[in-house]
Design an enzyme around this catalytic site. Structure first.
Site, short mmCIF file in Angstrom:
data_model
loop_
_atom_site.label_atom_id
_atom_site.label_comp_id
_atom_site.label_asym_id
_atom_site.label_seq_id
_atom_site.Cartn_x
_atom_site.Cartn_y
_atom_site.Cartn_z
N TYR A 15 36.51 48.47 22.47
CA TYR A 15 36.51 47.03 22.20
C TYR A 15 37.94 46.51 22.17
CZ TYR A 15 32.11 44.72 21.38
OH TYR A 15 30.92 44.08 21.58
N GLU A 63 38.77 42.67 22.06
CA GLU A 63 38.80 41.20 22.12
C GLU A 63 40.22 40.69 21.92
OE1 GLU A 63 35.32 41.48 19.77
OE2 GLU A 63 34.67 39.48 20.40
N ASP A 66 37.54 28.27 44.63
CA ASP A 66 36.70 29.44 44.36
C ASP A 66 36.69 30.29 45.62
OD1 ASP A 66 34.73 31.31 44.09
OD2 ASP A 66 33.24 29.94 43.23
N THR A 102 35.51 36.38 42.61
CA THR A 102 34.92 37.65 42.23
C THR A 102 35.78 38.74 42.85
OG1 THR A 102 33.44 37.47 44.13
CG2 THR A 102 32.53 36.87 41.98
N LYS A 116 33.61 41.28 46.66
CA LYS A 116 33.19 40.88 48.01
C LYS A 116 34.22 41.41 49.02
CE LYS A 116 30.39 37.02 46.36
NZ LYS A 116 30.75 36.55 45.03
N ARG A 135 32.14 44.97 40.70
CA ARG A 135 31.64 43.65 40.32
C ARG A 135 32.51 43.15 39.18
NH1 ARG A 135 27.46 43.69 43.35
NH2 ARG A 135 27.06 41.52 42.98
N1 DSN Z 1 25.66 35.59 45.25
C1 DSN Z 1 26.91 35.42 45.95
C2 DSN Z 1 26.72 35.49 47.42
O1 DSN Z 1 25.91 36.26 47.87
O2 DSN Z 1 27.40 34.78 48.15
C3 DSN Z 1 27.62 34.20 45.53
O3 DSN Z 1 27.84 34.25 44.19
#
Ligand code: DSN
Length: 429
Positions: A51, A53, A196, A222, A225, A231
């Site tokens: 933990y 925080e 974003d 994120t 990707k 993730r």
């Molecule tokens: N779910 C994602 C995507 O597949 O593009 C976006 O957050």
């Protein structure tokens, strides 16, 4: 220290089955990727036990000397890679990262603006069923009839509605974002510009998509990707709140502090330290020259795939791609995206059904599919391979119910996946 397959053989079996599935299919969902062994190791580490925080050197728990080192390294690497002045690496994922930005910068009821989900945007950019379209007065911009963002339309909507925050970025947009144009529009209405970049973060890191800074105030992304990490998510930002006197007069906080406080204690509790470590490793990998080549190949492969699909008579929204994804309009083939998603799945090609701009069909049976190149590029697929993949996809689209076509495509997929294996020594059994 009993191993997983002894403690929980059921879960070990499922992990092995998923590993086999990933080995055997052409994974072409553009928001997915295959992480390195190093990232998997960092993610599956003892850091999940802790933990912490708070932020480095300012924690609410003892024993954080090594967690502080990990988080500091992750922040420094993120700043360097994306030319950011500040980085927060604690968001659990993309949606909380975006929500924290709203919480930091605007108040419930304020006007915000983002790309419509139906035109390629994201739920958290103000879609009506999302908290962001419920707590805020969300204005949504479309793409033009040609599938490209029409900056005149974005500007006209901004001048009409005067949003305090403008999101750019998308989940199904195959073209480049012009941050300079977005910033000029934001400046006209004194709005914060939030980029974003979840889908294209890896392309930005690899130098094949422009960087949002210095134009954007904030960048969210994120990490799983095109960036090819675990993730997770990050918020990167400028340090100064350039609109302080207009939107935050009386606050003693700069932009970086507003963002940090929105994540913790505003929205989240303890950070997922194992995720932070894996993000740090991802960022180290993404700064290597080999990652630049990877990013270049993602785009080359997407373009080769687009070319092959066009040669097969397919219709692509905006006519092609500049990045890692293709949005295909299936209306000329008179078939919906759900049918094709299932038919391709049966042939071991994984894509997702997707709405196209101005889609008359409902979201569960939309008129399109979304196809991406990041995962196959990680596996080492070449442009020639992608041209073959384009032909296979077209064969299925032209005969979605033909079992013999499906079997022959599946056999060709097996050849391609065996030529480009993944995780050769991994087993959960
Ligand atoms: N779910 C994602 C995507 O597949 O593009 C976006 O957050």
């Amino acid at each position: 220290m009993t191993p997983l397959h002894t403690t929980d053989p059921d879960i070990a079996e499922f992990l092995e089955s998923e590993l086999e599935r990933e080995r055997q299919v052409l994974e072409m969902i553009p928001s997915e990727n295959i992480v390195s062994r190093a990232v998997l190791e960092a993610l599956g580490s003892v850091l999940t036990n802790k933990y912490s925080e708070g932020y480095p050197t300012k924690r609410y728990y003892g024993g954080n000397q090594f967690i502080d080192e990990v988080e500091t390294l992750a922040r420094e690497r993120a700043k360097a890679l994306f030319s950011a002045e500040h980085a927060n690496v604690q968001p659990y994922s993309g949606s909380p990262a975006n929500l924290a930005v709203y919480f930091a910068l605007v108040k419930p009821g304020d006007t915000v603006m983002g790309m419509s989900l139906a035109h390629g945007g994201h739920l958290t950019h103000g879609h009506k069923v999302s908290i962001t379209g419920t707590y805020y007065n969300a204005v949504q911009y479309p793409v033009g009839d040609d599938g490209f963002i029409d900056y005149d339309v974005v500007r006209a909507l901004a001048l009409e509605h005067k949003p305090k925050l403008i999101f750019c970025g998308a989940t199904a947009y195959p073209r480049i974002f012009d941050f300079e144009k977005f910033r000029a529009i934001a400046d006209e209405v004194n709005a914060y510009l939030v980029a974003d970049m979840a889908h294209v973060a890896g392309l930005i890191a690899g130098g094949v998509h422009p960087k949002p800074f210095p134009h954007a105030d904030v960048m969210t992304t994120t990490t799983h990707k095109t960036l090819r990490g675990p993730r997770g998510a990050m918020i990167l930002c400028k340090r100064e709140d350039r609109l302080h006197d207009i939107h935050h007069a009386g606050s003693k906080h700069d932009l970086a502090t507003l963002i940090d406080r929105a994540i913790f204690p505003g929205l989240q509790g303890g950070p997922h330290n194992h995720q932070t470590a894996a993000i740090a490793t991802t960022l180290k990998e993404a700064a290597e020259p080999t990652f630049k080549t990877y990013a270049e190949n993602i785009v080359k492969n997407a373009k080769a795939l687009a070319e092959s699909l066009l040669n097969e008579g397919m219709t692509l929204v905006s006519g092609g791609t500049d990045n890692h994804l293709i949005l295909m309009n299936l209306r000329p083939q008179n078939v919906n995206g759900a049918v094709i998603e299932t038919a391709l799945d049966d042939a071991h090609i994984t894509v997702n059904k997707n709405s196209i701009p101005n889609d008359p069909a409902p979201p569960m049976k939309p008129s399109g599919i979304r196809i991406g190149s990041p995962t196959l590029t990680t596996r080492g697929f070449t442009e020639d391979d992608m041209r073959v993949v384009g032909q296979l996809i077209a064969q299925i689209i032209k005969a979605p119910n033909d079992v013999s076509v499906r079997e022959s495509v599946k056999a060709k997929v097996a050849e391609l996946t065996s030529a480009h294996p993944i995780y050769p020594n991994l087993s959960y059994l």
